[in-house]
Design a protein around this motif. Structure first.
Motif: not given
Length: 180
Positions: A117-122, A126-128, A133-134
């Motif tokens: 997986p690309s770093s963009k996908k990673a 992590e963002s989702i 969590r928020r």
């Protein structure tokens, strides 16, 4: 340009307080400008937040006005109102961020099958996770606010027992959780 409007619409425009517009012509121009802005910014977070704040602020003002007239206050509704606005903003920001990540990913093209997986996908993943969590923090914040009001038998609400009368079921669930 000349238009005919109903008496009800004219009365509404007369009482409308809108972006400093005083005359019916100014109010009509302000409404047209808002409609244009909404159409041009459709789907943009800033516009959605502005509309949300307008709606929320109007409803909250009405609630507070009723409270003033009735000489009553609901801590539950006050806290919920703040929580709801904060949560709705967070929800919209998360949806906007996910949409931006997805469209940026589409622009970059697809990865070859079997590749890592690309770093963009990673980063998006992590963002989702952080977004979830928020949102969970917000949900548990509401639970905490309500539970704190349930600590006393008489809360500062229109009906002092509005929360305590419902705490029996919550405490029962809590006891069941503690057994496990």
């Amino acid at each position: 340009m000349s238009v005919r409007i109903t008496e009800d619409d004219a009365a509404f425009l007369a009482t409308l307080s809108y972006d400093g517009a005083a005359s019916l012509s100014e109010k009509t121009r302000a409404l047209i400008a808002e409609a244009r802005r909404r159409r041009e910014n459709q789907g943009h977070l800033d516009e959605a937040l502005r509309v949300l704040e307008d709606i929320h602020s109007a409803q909250d003002s009405r609630r507070r006005e009723v409270e003033r007239q009735e000489e009553a206050h609901s801590e539950l509704l006050s806290q919920f109102s703040r929580w709801l606005m904060d949560t709705h903003i967070l929800f919209l920001e998360g949806a906007e961020a996910a949409g931006q990540s997805k469209s940026k990913e589409r622009e970059g093209g697809k990865e070859a099958k079997g590749s890592r997986p690309s770093s963009k996908k990673a980063v998006r993943h992590e963002s989702i996770i952080a977004y979830e969590r928020r949102m969970a923090d917000q949900i548990f914040l509401l639970m905490d606010l309500v539970m704190r009001q349930g600590l006393t038998e008489n809360s500062r609400n229109y009906d002092p027992k509005v929360i305590s009368s419902r705490m029996v079921e919550i405490l029962e669930l809590s006891r069941l959780l503690q057994k496990d």
